[in-house]
Design a protein around this motif. Structure first.
Motif, mmCIF file in Angstrom:
data_model
loop_
_atom_site.group_PDB
_atom_site.id
_atom_site.type_symbol
_atom_site.label_atom_id
_atom_site.label_comp_id
_atom_site.label_asym_id
_atom_site.label_seq_id
_atom_site.Cartn_x
_atom_site.Cartn_y
_atom_site.Cartn_z
ATOM 1 N N TRP A 163 4.590 -0.003 5.014
ATOM 2 C CA TRP A 163 4.524 1.305 6.124
ATOM 3 C C TRP A 163 3.216 2.091 5.746
ATOM 4 O O TRP A 163 2.837 3.083 6.492
ATOM 5 N N LEU A 164 2.483 2.191 4.667
ATOM 6 C CA LEU A 164 1.733 3.274 4.113
ATOM 7 C C LEU A 164 0.446 3.110 5.059
ATOM 8 O O LEU A 164 0.078 4.439 5.503
ATOM 9 N N PRO A 165 -0.097 2.254 5.767
ATOM 10 C CA PRO A 165 -1.281 2.114 6.512
ATOM 11 C C PRO A 165 -0.770 2.955 8.114
ATOM 12 O O PRO A 165 -1.477 3.504 8.593
ATOM 13 N N VAL A 166 0.670 2.372 8.325
ATOM 14 C CA VAL A 166 0.975 3.127 9.486
ATOM 15 C C VAL A 166 1.021 4.575 9.314
ATOM 16 O O VAL A 166 0.443 5.233 10.399
ATOM 17 N N LEU A 167 1.606 5.050 8.273
ATOM 18 C CA LEU A 167 1.649 6.498 8.296
ATOM 19 C C LEU A 167 0.457 7.235 8.174
ATOM 20 O O LEU A 167 0.259 8.284 8.409
ATOM 21 N N ARG A 168 -0.446 6.640 7.364
ATOM 22 C CA ARG A 168 -1.956 7.245 7.246
ATOM 23 C C ARG A 168 -2.492 7.347 8.821
ATOM 24 O O ARG A 168 -2.985 8.084 9.179
ATOM 25 N N THR A 169 -2.217 6.109 9.424
ATOM 26 C CA THR A 169 -2.752 6.334 10.992
ATOM 27 C C THR A 169 -1.997 7.415 11.726
ATOM 28 O O THR A 169 -2.799 8.133 12.464
ATOM 29 N N LEU A 170 -0.901 7.668 11.461
ATOM 30 C CA LEU A 170 -0.162 8.703 12.252
ATOM 31 C C LEU A 170 -0.517 10.329 11.486
ATOM 32 O O LEU A 170 0.041 11.033 11.885
ATOM 33 N N GLN A 171 -1.381 10.255 10.389
ATOM 34 C CA GLN A 171 -1.806 11.469 9.658
ATOM 35 C C GLN A 171 -0.549 11.957 9.066
ATOM 36 O O GLN A 171 -0.578 13.217 9.025
ATOM 37 N N ALA A 172 0.471 11.489 8.744
ATOM 38 C CA ALA A 172 1.555 12.059 8.050
ATOM 39 C C ALA A 172 1.142 12.049 6.531
ATOM 40 O O ALA A 172 0.118 11.738 6.056
ATOM 41 N N ASP A 173 1.950 12.869 5.754
ATOM 42 C CA ASP A 173 1.688 13.285 4.676
ATOM 43 C C ASP A 173 2.738 12.409 3.691
ATOM 44 O O ASP A 173 3.820 13.106 3.342
ATOM 45 N N THR A 174 2.449 11.318 3.473
ATOM 46 C CA THR A 174 3.442 10.335 2.824
ATOM 47 C C THR A 174 3.478 10.810 1.364
ATOM 48 O O THR A 174 2.447 10.874 0.557
ATOM 49 N N TRP A 175 4.782 10.965 0.890
ATOM 50 C CA TRP A 175 5.181 11.515 -0.507
ATOM 51 C C TRP A 175 4.803 10.306 -1.345
ATOM 52 O O TRP A 175 5.857 9.060 -1.242
ATOM 53 N N ALA A 176 4.404 10.346 -2.539
ATOM 54 C CA ALA A 176 4.101 9.504 -3.173
ATOM 55 C C ALA A 176 4.668 9.846 -4.705
ATOM 56 O O ALA A 176 4.593 9.086 -5.706
ATOM 57 N N GLY A 177 5.676 10.888 -4.688
ATOM 58 C CA GLY A 177 6.103 11.307 -5.963
ATOM 59 C C GLY A 177 7.429 10.604 -6.538
ATOM 60 O O GLY A 177 7.786 10.895 -7.571
ATOM 61 N N GLY A 178 7.914 9.565 -5.695
ATOM 62 C CA GLY A 178 9.125 8.973 -6.148
ATOM 63 C C GLY A 178 9.353 7.651 -5.450
ATOM 64 O O GLY A 178 8.317 7.539 -4.239
ATOM 65 N N ARG A 179 9.968 6.710 -6.093
ATOM 66 C CA ARG A 179 10.325 5.386 -5.298
ATOM 67 C C ARG A 179 11.724 5.097 -5.420
ATOM 68 O O ARG A 179 12.306 5.413 -6.326
ATOM 69 N N LEU A 180 12.304 4.495 -4.359
ATOM 70 C CA LEU A 180 13.419 4.239 -4.413
ATOM 71 C C LEU A 180 13.605 2.618 -3.493
ATOM 72 O O LEU A 180 13.586 2.816 -2.444
ATOM 73 N N ALA A 181 13.795 1.848 -4.508
ATOM 74 C CA ALA A 181 13.846 0.277 -3.838
ATOM 75 C C ALA A 181 15.294 -0.055 -4.544
ATOM 76 O O ALA A 181 15.372 -0.415 -5.609
ATOM 77 N N VAL A 182 16.309 -0.251 -3.435
ATOM 78 C CA VAL A 182 17.586 -0.411 -4.050
ATOM 79 C C VAL A 182 17.605 -2.231 -3.744
ATOM 80 O O VAL A 182 17.879 -2.735 -2.651
ATOM 81 N N ALA A 183 17.680 -2.946 -4.900
ATOM 82 C CA ALA A 183 17.857 -4.476 -4.888
ATOM 83 C C ALA A 183 19.264 -4.584 -5.092
ATOM 84 O O ALA A 183 20.240 -3.882 -5.422
ATOM 85 N N ARG A 184 19.564 -6.009 -4.748
ATOM 86 C CA ARG A 184 21.049 -6.436 -4.677
ATOM 87 C C ARG A 184 21.993 -5.692 -4.036
ATOM 88 O O ARG A 184 23.091 -5.238 -4.595
ATOM 89 N N ALA A 185 21.652 -5.076 -3.026
ATOM 90 C CA ALA A 185 22.367 -3.781 -1.978
ATOM 91 C C ALA A 185 23.887 -4.483 -1.867
ATOM 92 O O ALA A 185 24.627 -3.599 -1.911
ATOM 93 N N ASN A 186 23.843 -5.736 -1.834
ATOM 94 C CA ASN A 186 25.201 -6.278 -1.400
ATOM 95 C C ASN A 186 26.096 -6.144 -2.450
ATOM 96 O O ASN A 186 27.465 -6.331 -2.194
#
Ligand code: FMN
Length: 189
Positions: A129-152
């Motif tokens: 998503w990062l290059p997409v959001l950069r193209t849209l001139q959004a302010d992508t927040w890099a201060g946190g990360r949430l990747a939920v594995a084994r969600a099932n």
């Protein structure tokens, strides 16, 4: 009041990403309102359709919701180590006409998270998503990360996110993003 909009990039009823969004709505801290936007009803992008009929109503509505929000949270699935087509397609419609991109996405704080049954919790898709959001001139927040594995393994019988450790991580992710958004807002008198 800080107003956030969250979008799940999945259409299926039992989506883990929609469950994550619904839990985030519950867990948003005081002074923060998180509402769900929807990609449902947005057709496949077709330049001929756009020329003939303009922006489809479902896309126009979502654009206005994002423009009115102080921040946007993407709850992205991952397909074949990339962004699912239905989600990217929706964002592509939201970027039309290009002259409207600054109103909808320009400088908009955006957080990215996601859930998957796999071991990496959509990390590759989140990065895509990062290059997409950069193209849209959004302010992508890099201060946190949430990747939920084994969600099932983290849902109850009703498909609700029930794992307490994940709910705690999610609450912190939303609170930290909201604090970032609030810090950018002009002081209210
Ligand atoms: C076409 C397809 C490709 C997939 N590729 C990946 C993948 O690359 N990485 C991953 O973690 N999960 C992958 N999955 C599994 C999805 O993470 C899983 O279907 C997940 O439930 C989708 O998100 P949702 O629950 O929000 O609908 C794939 C699923 C489909 C249908």
């Amino acid at each position: 009041m800080t107003r956030l909009i969250g979008i799940s990039g999945a259409l299926r009823r039992a989506s883990f990403n929609t469950a994550l969004l619904n839990a985030a709505i519950e867990l948003a801290p005081a002074g923060v309102e998180l509402v769900a936007g929807s990609i449902r009803g947005i057709p496949l992008y077709d330049g001929d359709l756009e020329a003939a009929e303009g922006i489809p109503p479902a896309a126009a509505q979502l654009k206005d919701q994002i423009a009115a929000a102080d921040g946007l949270v993407l709850f992205t699935p991952e397909y074949n180590n990339g962004i699912p087509g239905v989600f990217k397609n929706a964002i592509d419609w939201l970027s039309r006409p290009a002259t409207d991109i600054p109103r909808v996405f320009g400088g908009k704080p955006v957080a990215i998270c996601g859930a998957s049954p796999g071991p990496y919790g959509t990390l590759i898709s989140q990065t895509a998503w990062l290059p997409v959001l950069r193209t849209l001139q959004a302010d992508t927040w890099a201060g946190g990360r949430l990747a939920v594995a084994r969600a099932n393994t983290l849902m109850d019988a009703q498909g609700k996110l029930s794992d307490e450790a994940t709910r705690t991580r999610l609450a912190k992710f939303i609170a930290d993003f909201a604090a970032y958004v609030q810090a950018r807002q002009p002081a209210q008198s």
